[in-house]
Design an enzyme around this catalytic site. Structure first.
Site, short mmCIF file in Angstrom:
data_model
loop_
_atom_site.label_atom_id
_atom_site.label_comp_id
_atom_site.label_asym_id
_atom_site.label_seq_id
_atom_site.Cartn_x
_atom_site.Cartn_y
_atom_site.Cartn_z
N VAL A 9 45.47 31.91 27.62
CA VAL A 9 44.11 32.44 27.46
C VAL A 9 43.28 31.48 26.62
O VAL A 9 43.64 31.17 25.48
CB VAL A 9 44.14 33.83 26.76
CG1 VAL A 9 42.73 34.39 26.63
CG2 VAL A 9 45.00 34.81 27.53
N LYS A 20 43.11 36.77 32.22
CA LYS A 20 43.07 36.54 30.77
C LYS A 20 42.69 37.83 30.03
O LYS A 20 43.26 38.14 28.98
CB LYS A 20 42.07 35.41 30.46
CG LYS A 20 42.53 34.07 31.03
CD LYS A 20 41.42 33.03 30.99
CE LYS A 20 41.87 31.69 31.53
NZ LYS A 20 40.77 30.75 31.77
N1 HSE Z 1 40.27 27.12 35.33
C1 HSE Z 1 40.14 27.73 34.05
C2 HSE Z 1 38.72 27.55 33.56
C3 HSE Z 1 41.06 27.17 33.01
O1 HSE Z 1 37.88 27.00 34.26
O2 HSE Z 1 38.43 28.02 32.48
C4 HSE Z 1 42.46 27.63 33.20
O3 HSE Z 1 42.53 29.01 33.17
#
Ligand code: HSE
Length: 433
Positions: A132, A205
């Protein structure tokens, strides 16, 4: 024990960051923890790729059994992402008595019970700070730093890709698709950005941090999710220019009348609020505790070194427990039984931004306002705008607080009118009081 051996599965971007930090801060770890952290083995399917790393003292292989069967390895770091392979490797490692550090939020959201039961049976830990908000030590803060509080609410910008896109749309007046392509070129968005832009990544998350915050196991399926793909440049402009707001993809978890309200969706928030000022690929989480008041966590939610920094902090936490012979490795996401019910979205009472695509004739506004009034929705502000390209008029309004059930019913009725030329756009407003 004076040495703790670590095995790394997955030498991609974050894996490379982990190698770099281990090498750079070796002496610091020894000083802080009193043990040597030794990255003994790495497994990756791609042994050919040129990597700007010194791997001379590390055994690199494409054979997973070398790590899983190495009895000297105490901690496995799983950085391959995805579901099935990662699940198999994590469960095997746990059954073999190895602690696991993972950044894999999708895996945790889907297989939490199985993973945690297996860890308990083997009396080992599963740590997941990097799952997260990358480098922000949010999980540690919620579980330890804020243990003197009941968490009342979390409002988070949990996805850097979406925040990059929305902030560029607003600041540079560019359309969604163009900004997305630009984000992919610059490495802020994946080649397949679906999980980011459809809001699922934020929901994974939110499931983790709301379970930790509210003390009950929340699964991702229980979270209402909308992504950012329907947000237009016009919406970003009207939000700013007409209503003094910014549009953010907000992940919201809060206690309302003893129920838990959980949702991820584009949200108008006042420009003066700190979350509104979070630009680019940054993440930020605004947490309210009953004693501490409001806290803002801000930082890089992705990227090589920030995410590796969170991985290493988990490794250090486990290493220090091993060194102190502390066998309490309980990983906690919250109890399975539900203490509080979840708040149905129908029961939300918010202000709403609504954009209607209409013909430009006398009486249009009266018809729309009539249906809203019949559904007990009071209009706070209304403007008519010429859209940038299409041959329609936009009627854009902000409502006073209304029940979401009533808003949805009114929109079904309004969308059926002949004067309406495209599905009306609804964006929730959070006043962030
Ligand atoms: N792809 C995610 C983001 C990061 O753009 O925040 C990894 O969870």
């Amino acid at each position: 024990m004076d040495k703790i051996n670590i095995g790394l599965i997955g030498l991609g971007t974050i894996g490379a960051g982990v190698v770099k930090i281990f090498q750079k801060n070796q002496a610091l770890f020894k000083e802080r923890l009193g043990v040597d952290l030794c990255l003994k083995r790495i497994v990756d399917i791609d042994l050919e790729r040129k990597r700007d790393l010194d791997l001379s003292n590390i055994n690199l292989s494409d054979d997973i059994s070398e790590i899983l069967n190495d009895e000297e390895i105490n901690i496995i770091i799983e950085l391959i992402g995805g579901y099935e392979l990662a699940r198999t490797y994590v469960l095997t490692a746990l059954r073999k008595g190895k602690h696991v550090v993972t950044a894999n939020k999708a895996l945790l959201s889907k297989h939490w019970d199985e993973i945690i039961e297996t860890a308990k049976e083997s009396n080992v830990g599963v740590y997941f700070e990097a799952s997260v908000c990358g480098g922000i030590p949010l999980i540690l803060s919620i579980t330890k730093g804020l243990s003197g509080n009941q968490i009342l609410s979390i409002n988070g910008i949990l996805n850097g890709t979406c925040n990059y896109i929305l902030s560029k749309m607003s600041s540079e007046k560019r359309k969604f698709k163009k900004v997305l392509i630009d984000a992919q070129k610059k490495g802020y968005a994946e080649a397949d950005p679906s999980l980011d832009i459809n809001g699922k990544d934020s929901a994974h998350k939110l499931a983790i941090i709301s379970s930790l915050s509210f003390g009950q196991n929340i699964s991702v399926e229980e979270i209402y999710v909308e992504g950012i793909t329907e947000i237009t440049l016009e919406d970003c402009m009207y939000a700013q220019e007409e209503f003094g707001c910014t549009i953010k993809l907000l992940a919201i978890g809060r206690i309302v009348d003893n129920k838990i309200d959980l949702r991820v969706h584009p949200t108008l928030i006042p420009k003066k609020h700190l979350l509104s000022k979070v630009e680019g690929a940054y993440n930020a989480v605004y947490v309210r505790g009953d004693n501490v008041g409001d806290l803002l966590f801000y930082g890089m939610g992705a990227g090589e070194l920030p995410t590796a920094s969170a991985v290493i902090s988990d490794v250090a936490a486990i290493a220090s427990k091993i060194k102190d012979s502390n066998t309490n490795f309980r990983s906690f996401l919250g109890q399975r039984e539900k203490k509080k019910e979840l708040l149905p979205t129908d029961e939300l009472e918010l202000k709403y931004y609504i954009r209607f695509s209409t013909v430009d004739h006398p009486g249009v506004l009266a018809k729309i306002a009539g249906i809203l009034g019949d559904n007990n929705i009071s209009i706070a502000s209304v403007v008519q705008k010429e859209p940038l390209e299409e041959n329609v008029a936009f009627v854009v309004m902000l409502t006073h607080k209304a029940l979401e059930k009533n808003i949805r019913k009114a929109l079904v009725e309004i969308n059926k009118l002949k004067i309406i030329k495209a599905k009306s756009v609804l964006i929730r407003v959070e006043e962030m009081e």
